[in-house]
Enzyme design. Sequence first.
Site, PDB file in Angstrom:
ATOM      1  N   ARG A  76      66.672 -10.781 -19.095  1.00  0.00           N
ATOM      2  CA  ARG A  76      67.826 -10.406 -19.600  1.00  0.00           C
ATOM      3  C   ARG A  76      68.276  -9.121 -19.785  1.00  0.00           C
ATOM      4  O   ARG A  76      67.375  -8.095 -20.236  1.00  0.00           O
ATOM      5  CB  ARG A  76      67.815 -11.117 -21.352  1.00  0.00           C
ATOM      6  CG  ARG A  76      69.255 -11.330 -21.967  1.00  0.00           C
ATOM      7  CD  ARG A  76      69.176 -11.806 -22.994  1.00  0.00           C
ATOM      8  NE  ARG A  76      70.294 -11.625 -23.527  1.00  0.00           N
ATOM      9  CZ  ARG A  76      71.630 -12.366 -23.566  1.00  0.00           C
ATOM     10  NH1 ARG A  76      71.424 -13.400 -22.773  1.00  0.00           N
ATOM     11  NH2 ARG A  76      72.724 -11.981 -24.110  1.00  0.00           N
TER      12      ARG A  76
ATOM     13  N   HIS B 267      57.880  -4.038 -13.255  1.00  0.00           N
ATOM     14  CA  HIS B 267      58.834  -4.491 -12.148  1.00  0.00           C
ATOM     15  C   HIS B 267      58.271  -4.600 -10.782  1.00  0.00           C
ATOM     16  O   HIS B 267      57.136  -3.774 -10.203  1.00  0.00           O
ATOM     17  CB  HIS B 267      60.048  -3.313 -11.984  1.00  0.00           C
ATOM     18  CG  HIS B 267      61.102  -3.890 -11.051  1.00  0.00           C
ATOM     19  ND1 HIS B 267      62.162  -4.893 -11.639  1.00  0.00           N
ATOM     20  CD2 HIS B 267      61.356  -3.510  -9.882  1.00  0.00           C
ATOM     21  CE1 HIS B 267      62.767  -5.143 -10.547  1.00  0.00           C
ATOM     22  NE2 HIS B 267      62.351  -4.182  -9.340  1.00  0.00           N
TER      23      HIS B 267
ATOM     24  N   GLU C 161      49.886  -5.978 -10.819  1.00  0.00           N
ATOM     25  CA  GLU C 161      50.434  -5.854 -12.336  1.00  0.00           C
ATOM     26  C   GLU C 161      49.740  -5.984 -13.468  1.00  0.00           C
ATOM     27  O   GLU C 161      49.637  -5.245 -14.290  1.00  0.00           O
ATOM     28  CB  GLU C 161      51.603  -6.956 -12.601  1.00  0.00           C
ATOM     29  CG  GLU C 161      52.816  -7.045 -11.511  1.00  0.00           C
ATOM     30  CD  GLU C 161      53.940  -7.945 -11.825  1.00  0.00           C
ATOM     31  OE1 GLU C 161      54.865  -7.623 -11.328  1.00  0.00           O
ATOM     32  OE2 GLU C 161      53.694  -8.988 -12.212  1.00  0.00           O
TER      33      GLU C 161
HETATM   34  C1  GRF Z   1      56.494 -10.243 -12.962  1.00  0.00           C
HETATM   35  O1  GRF Z   1      56.648 -10.296 -11.564  1.00  0.00           O
HETATM   36  C2  GRF Z   1      57.177  -8.735 -13.420  1.00  0.00           C
HETATM   37  O2  GRF Z   1      57.055  -7.729 -12.738  1.00  0.00           O
HETATM   38  C3  GRF Z   1      58.616  -9.206 -13.652  1.00  0.00           C
HETATM   39  O3  GRF Z   1      58.659 -10.732 -13.935  1.00  0.00           O
HETATM   40  C4  GRF Z   1      57.375 -11.092 -13.516  1.00  0.00           C
HETATM   41  C5  GRF Z   1      56.843 -11.913 -14.835  1.00  0.00           C
HETATM   42  O4  GRF Z   1      55.634 -12.657 -14.363  1.00  0.00           O
HETATM   43  N1  GRF Z   1      59.362  -8.516 -14.498  1.00  0.00           N
HETATM   44  P1  GRF Z   1      54.839 -13.340 -15.718  1.00  0.00           P
HETATM   45  O5  GRF Z   1      55.966 -14.199 -16.488  1.00  0.00           O
HETATM   46  O6  GRF Z   1      54.336 -12.252 -16.440  1.00  0.00           O
HETATM   47  O7  GRF Z   1      53.925 -14.087 -15.133  1.00  0.00           O
END
Ligand code: GRF
Length: 191
Positions: free
Chosen positions: A95, A111, A176
């Site tokens: 959002r 991101h 990530e």
């Molecule tokens: C991730 O790929 C993040 O980079 C993006 O949304 C995704 C969220 O994944 N903003 P999760 O819900 O943390 O598994």
Amino acid sequence: MTEFRVAILLSGTGSNAENLIKKLQNRELNSKKLSFVVAISNKKDAEGLKKCRALGVESIVLESQSRTREEFDRALVDKLLGYKTDLVLLAGFMRILTPLFVDSFRALNIHPSLLPLFKGGNAMMESYESMMKVAGVTVHEVSKELDSGKIVAQDVLYKKENESFEEFKARMHSLEHSLYPQAVLEYIHSL
Ligand code: GRF
């Protein structure tokens, strides 16, 4: 020991939220204890809420459907102020936030692209489909423009020939999961 109070915003699966809590809950930093005080989702059926709850973090829904952007952000800001939040971490929060939120809190987002390339909600697929040999992930400050705040940390992923989107996505997620907690620690340390 005083607390450094962190809130998480999510909308979906919550693998980043879960990973952040597992790795950082109760970490001591700058003579403060890092404490996840709440996870908030704008989607009532978000899987991530269960994951955060299972780790002992209060997890609540703030419905966005029936509210204007400003009404939602007002309610969100009030909620976060109630929890005396020092830092907000966006983890798959789907959002767009208004200046009302951005002017009220320090916030970071993760991101799935090498920003400033591939801003917006389709970044994972756009990175996968691009002709580039590398993809990557970015942790950045949340600012008034989408995916445009100051870059805090980035890491690169080398693409493999003939890799499926699912495999690519799994490798991006593990990138990530190593980058975000480390970036959060370094960010808090720099404050
Ligand atoms: C991730 O790929 C993040 O980079 C993006 O949304 C995704 C969220 O994944 N903003 P999760 O819900 O943390 O598994």
